[in-house]
Design an enzyme around this catalytic site. Structure first.
Site, mmCIF file in Angstrom:
data_model
loop_
_atom_site.group_PDB
_atom_site.id
_atom_site.type_symbol
_atom_site.label_atom_id
_atom_site.label_comp_id
_atom_site.label_asym_id
_atom_site.label_seq_id
_atom_site.Cartn_x
_atom_site.Cartn_y
_atom_site.Cartn_z
ATOM 1 N N PRO A 11 0.794 -1.234 0.000
ATOM 2 C CA PRO A 11 0.000 0.000 0.000
ATOM 3 C C PRO A 11 0.826 1.284 0.000
ATOM 4 O O PRO A 11 0.330 2.346 -0.394
ATOM 5 C CB PRO A 11 -0.836 -0.110 1.292
ATOM 6 N N SER A 12 2.065 1.216 0.433
ATOM 7 C CA SER A 12 2.902 2.416 0.568
ATOM 8 C C SER A 12 3.251 3.013 -0.791
ATOM 9 O O SER A 12 3.859 2.346 -1.629
ATOM 10 C CB SER A 12 4.194 2.066 1.312
#
Length: 222
Positions: A11-12
């Site tokens: 997700p980063s």
């Protein structure tokens, strides 16, 4: 070929930027998941690798580096068969660098992190209205950057595009993107989505990021 290990989580946005660069360079690497919500980044072992306890961290044969922008510039300089992703020409490189600093200081710090820090890590349910307005300011700048250009730093893809698409594809988690108001940004997004490695390196993670933000049910102050 040196052994490469990438520490991060899908997700980063910064992790996804590095994954895009690794894919563009066709570099094999080991991927180690670091759950920031579970505070893996604060473990003693991880702090030895990266005392700033951020993601991503790249390991190369026992040497460690962090900050996605620095990592991407290093990867292209060392492993790129050409300099197209990070030009050696100083004026062209300065333009790429400007876009990278824009991503770091404006898009990520002033846009994304200023919202996810209170919402995801502190459990706040409301965010100041100025954070909402900051996102539209980001789009305004980017629409200007793309005047007469197909990509963020000229006529072809560079690491500036990788950093910015990973961040920009995360912004709709907070505010819906208006393709009519920002047609040049929209066209650029569509061009980036056509890259053969885009979905695996960025698209999937952007959807996971959006889902995690939506679950918080936060709102902007009126």
């Amino acid at each position: 070929m040196a052994g490469l290990t990438l520490y991060g989580l899908d997700p980063s946005p910064p992790v996804r930027a590095v994954k895009l660069t690794l894919a563009a360079l066709n570099l094999a690497y080991k991927y180690v998941n670091i759950s920031v919500l579970d505070r893996d980044q604060l473990s003693g072992d991880y702090l030895k690798k990266n005392p700033q306890h951020t993601v991503p961290t790249l390991e190369e044969d026992g040497h460690y580096m962090w900050d996605s922008h620095a990592i991407n510039a290093y990867l292209v300089a060392k492993y790129g068969k050409t300099d197209s992703l990070y030009p050696r020409d100083l004026r062209q490189r300065a333009l790429v660098d400007q876009r990278l600093h824009f991503d770091s200081g404006v898009v990520f710090a002033n846009g994304i992190r200023s919202i996810i820090q209170p919402v995801l890590f502190l459990g706040q349910k409301t965010v100041p209205q100025e954070r909402y307005e900051a996102i539209f300011e980001i789009y305004d700048f980017m629409e200007t950057f793309l005047q007469g250009e197909e990509f963020m730093a000229g006529s072809h893809v560079t690491i500036a595009d990788f950093s910015l698409i990973s961040s920009v594809s995360s912004l709709p988690a907070f505010v819906d993107f208006d393709p009519v108001k920002y047609p040049k940004v929209d066209a650029w997004i569509r061009r980036m989505e056509k890259l053969p490695y885009y979905e695996e390196a960025n698209g999937k993670g952007a959807r996971i990021f959006a889902a995690s933000i939506k679950k918080t049910k936060f709102s902007f102050e009126k």
